[in-house]
Design a protein around this motif. Sequence first.
Motif, PDB file in Angstrom:
ATOM      1  N   HIS A 235     -31.283 -25.865  10.765  1.00  0.00           N
ATOM      2  CA  HIS A 235     -31.385 -24.415  10.962  1.00  0.00           C
ATOM      3  C   HIS A 235     -32.273 -24.051  12.157  1.00  0.00           C
ATOM      4  O   HIS A 235     -31.892 -23.210  12.987  1.00  0.00           O
ATOM      5  CB  HIS A 235     -31.926 -23.763   9.697  1.00  0.00           C
ATOM      6  N   ASP A 369     -41.704 -20.659   7.171  1.00  0.00           N
ATOM      7  CA  ASP A 369     -40.675 -21.370   6.397  1.00  0.00           C
ATOM      8  C   ASP A 369     -41.306 -22.635   5.809  1.00  0.00           C
ATOM      9  O   ASP A 369     -41.375 -23.673   6.476  1.00  0.00           O
ATOM     10  CB  ASP A 369     -39.478 -21.724   7.273  1.00  0.00           C
ATOM     11  N   SER A 392     -38.960 -26.885  -4.257  1.00  0.00           N
ATOM     12  CA  SER A 392     -38.193 -25.827  -3.601  1.00  0.00           C
ATOM     13  C   SER A 392     -36.721 -26.235  -3.547  1.00  0.00           C
ATOM     14  O   SER A 392     -36.380 -27.423  -3.557  1.00  0.00           O
ATOM     15  CB  SER A 392     -38.722 -25.596  -2.186  1.00  0.00           C
ATOM     16  N   SER A 395     -31.477 -23.454   0.657  1.00  0.00           N
ATOM     17  CA  SER A 395     -30.880 -22.111   0.784  1.00  0.00           C
ATOM     18  C   SER A 395     -31.699 -21.021   0.095  1.00  0.00           C
ATOM     19  O   SER A 395     -31.144 -19.977  -0.276  1.00  0.00           O
ATOM     20  CB  SER A 395     -29.439 -22.099   0.242  1.00  0.00           C
ATOM     21  N   GLU A 396     -33.000 -21.241  -0.104  1.00  0.00           N
ATOM     22  CA  GLU A 396     -33.844 -20.155  -0.600  1.00  0.00           C
ATOM     23  C   GLU A 396     -33.928 -19.051   0.454  1.00  0.00           C
ATOM     24  O   GLU A 396     -33.810 -19.302   1.658  1.00  0.00           O
ATOM     25  CB  GLU A 396     -35.245 -20.674  -0.914  1.00  0.00           C
ATOM     26  N   ASP A 397     -34.156 -17.814  -0.003  1.00  0.00           N
ATOM     27  CA  ASP A 397     -34.202 -16.717   0.956  1.00  0.00           C
ATOM     28  C   ASP A 397     -35.509 -16.748   1.744  1.00  0.00           C
ATOM     29  O   ASP A 397     -36.483 -17.404   1.367  1.00  0.00           O
ATOM     30  CB  ASP A 397     -33.992 -15.365   0.273  1.00  0.00           C
ATOM     31  N   ALA A 398     -35.527 -16.016   2.840  1.00  0.00           N
ATOM     32  CA  ALA A 398     -36.660 -16.048   3.761  1.00  0.00           C
ATOM     33  C   ALA A 398     -37.935 -15.540   3.105  1.00  0.00           C
ATOM     34  O   ALA A 398     -39.034 -16.041   3.392  1.00  0.00           O
ATOM     35  CB  ALA A 398     -36.337 -15.227   5.006  1.00  0.00           C
ATOM     36  N   ALA A 399     -37.825 -14.563   2.216  1.00  0.00           N
ATOM     37  CA  ALA A 399     -39.012 -14.017   1.566  1.00  0.00           C
ATOM     38  C   ALA A 399     -39.699 -15.070   0.702  1.00  0.00           C
ATOM     39  O   ALA A 399     -40.937 -15.177   0.680  1.00  0.00           O
ATOM     40  CB  ALA A 399     -38.634 -12.803   0.719  1.00  0.00           C
ATOM     41  N   ARG A 400     -38.909 -15.858  -0.014  1.00  0.00           N
ATOM     42  CA  ARG A 400     -39.498 -16.914  -0.852  1.00  0.00           C
ATOM     43  C   ARG A 400     -40.183 -17.963   0.023  1.00  0.00           C
ATOM     44  O   ARG A 400     -41.274 -18.441  -0.306  1.00  0.00           O
ATOM     45  CB  ARG A 400     -38.423 -17.566  -1.717  1.00  0.00           C
ATOM     46  N   ARG A 401     -39.558 -18.330   1.125  1.00  0.00           N
ATOM     47  CA  ARG A 401     -40.168 -19.334   1.995  1.00  0.00           C
ATOM     48  C   ARG A 401     -41.461 -18.809   2.626  1.00  0.00           C
ATOM     49  O   ARG A 401     -42.436 -19.543   2.782  1.00  0.00           O
ATOM     50  CB  ARG A 401     -39.173 -19.768   3.065  1.00  0.00           C
ATOM     51  N   ARG A 402     -41.482 -17.521   2.993  1.00  0.00           N
ATOM     52  CA  ARG A 402     -42.720 -16.941   3.520  1.00  0.00           C
ATOM     53  C   ARG A 402     -43.814 -16.933   2.459  1.00  0.00           C
ATOM     54  O   ARG A 402     -44.990 -17.218   2.750  1.00  0.00           O
ATOM     55  CB  ARG A 402     -42.469 -15.522   4.033  1.00  0.00           C
TER      56      ARG A 402
END
Length: 425
Positions: A235, A369, A392, A395-402
């Motif tokens: 990515h 990320d 983890s 394909s987790e969303d960006a908010a979760r990774r932040r």
Amino acid sequence: MTGQTLPVSRRMFLATGAATMLAAPALRAQGTARVVIIGGGAGGASAARMLAAQPGIHVTLVEANPVYTTCFFSNLYLGGLRSFDSLQYGYGGIAGTGVQVIHDRAVAVDRDRRMVILAEGARLSYDRLVLSPGIDFVNGSVPGWSLNDAQTMPHAYRAGPQTQLLARLLRAIPQGGLFAMVAPPNPYRCPPGPYERVSMVAHLFKERNPTAKILILDPKPGFAKQALFLEGWQHHYPGMIERIGPDFGGADVQLRPGSNQIIVDGQVQQVDLCNVIPAQKAGAIADLAGVTDDTGWAPVNGASMASLADPRIFVLGDSADQGDMPKSAYSANSQARVAVDSILSQLMDAPAYVATYANTCWSLIAPGDAVRVGASYGAKDGRIVATDSFISQPSEDAARRRATASQAEAWYDSITAEIFSEAPV
């Protein structure tokens, strides 16, 4: 005092890392017990602070370096996301708790006399000894490379000058150059560490040298969080990173440090920089103390962290062969709590609590990320075993990774404050 119930304060202290304790049972024989701790990292420094809060114990911490540089989060410095100073801590806060801090190198342990010998000649008597010396390297584990070559092909797997050297060399790679990493075999410090390092080097290149390439030579068929790293690399850094595993020569690597060449399965490859992370073993003092076995690591009782070779010696963190826990700072801190409880139990002739442990390892793939893996652990049949785990998901969303990245930063701030009680130097 056999059979006396310990006060709640001890359990609260070990669970929370609080700086003070209420009155505790008197020590056996009403004397002052001497505990010597070798190694001032996440395991040893944590144990020193916990023990110093206990009345009637004289704690001496032996650490060669006056400033501790955290290996954890050092990859972020390589990627340009942290300053080097932000990784460095002094021992003034620990000394302020009553710990005697000696900056010297332990060169021998006389187990019969219960004595530690230091390089400058001092001799320290102990009732209990804690060894938390981190890792040492298996010299010759990568053909053609030795520790004498670390200025040309750095390892940067003990934080400090090597970390700074690798950072300088990374920034000197020419545009479109090739950076290679020789990954270590199992077991080794911080299983996701080499691959987080690749991520941070890739981030640096993306910002400064976008046509550069990264080659990973890996003797292992797989590695921690592999699916998460591969997804993240595709990515954030498409086409930049290539990994060669054992099926394609990753376990058959020779190095020529003088000419910056690597030989993979007989084929010569010219590189601009090679980061060599060799095979590892327990820190040298564990071997000198006679508590390691043929694996190079120090076997311990998973219920107490006591050495199987000597129940008066406790081995924490990276050096310990204990079972399922990874070699991480979080693990070392968790193991220190169990070891301290076991030491207090021995010295007070009182029951120890049932050993429980925890670990979380965060890895930053790109700014904002981050991914994590962790588990809870208990003791079974003399070993530490995982009781549940989490990781983890792709394909987790960006908010979760932040949010995961923020958790990692919060943990770093929390553990360094707990151990050192002062800002970075």
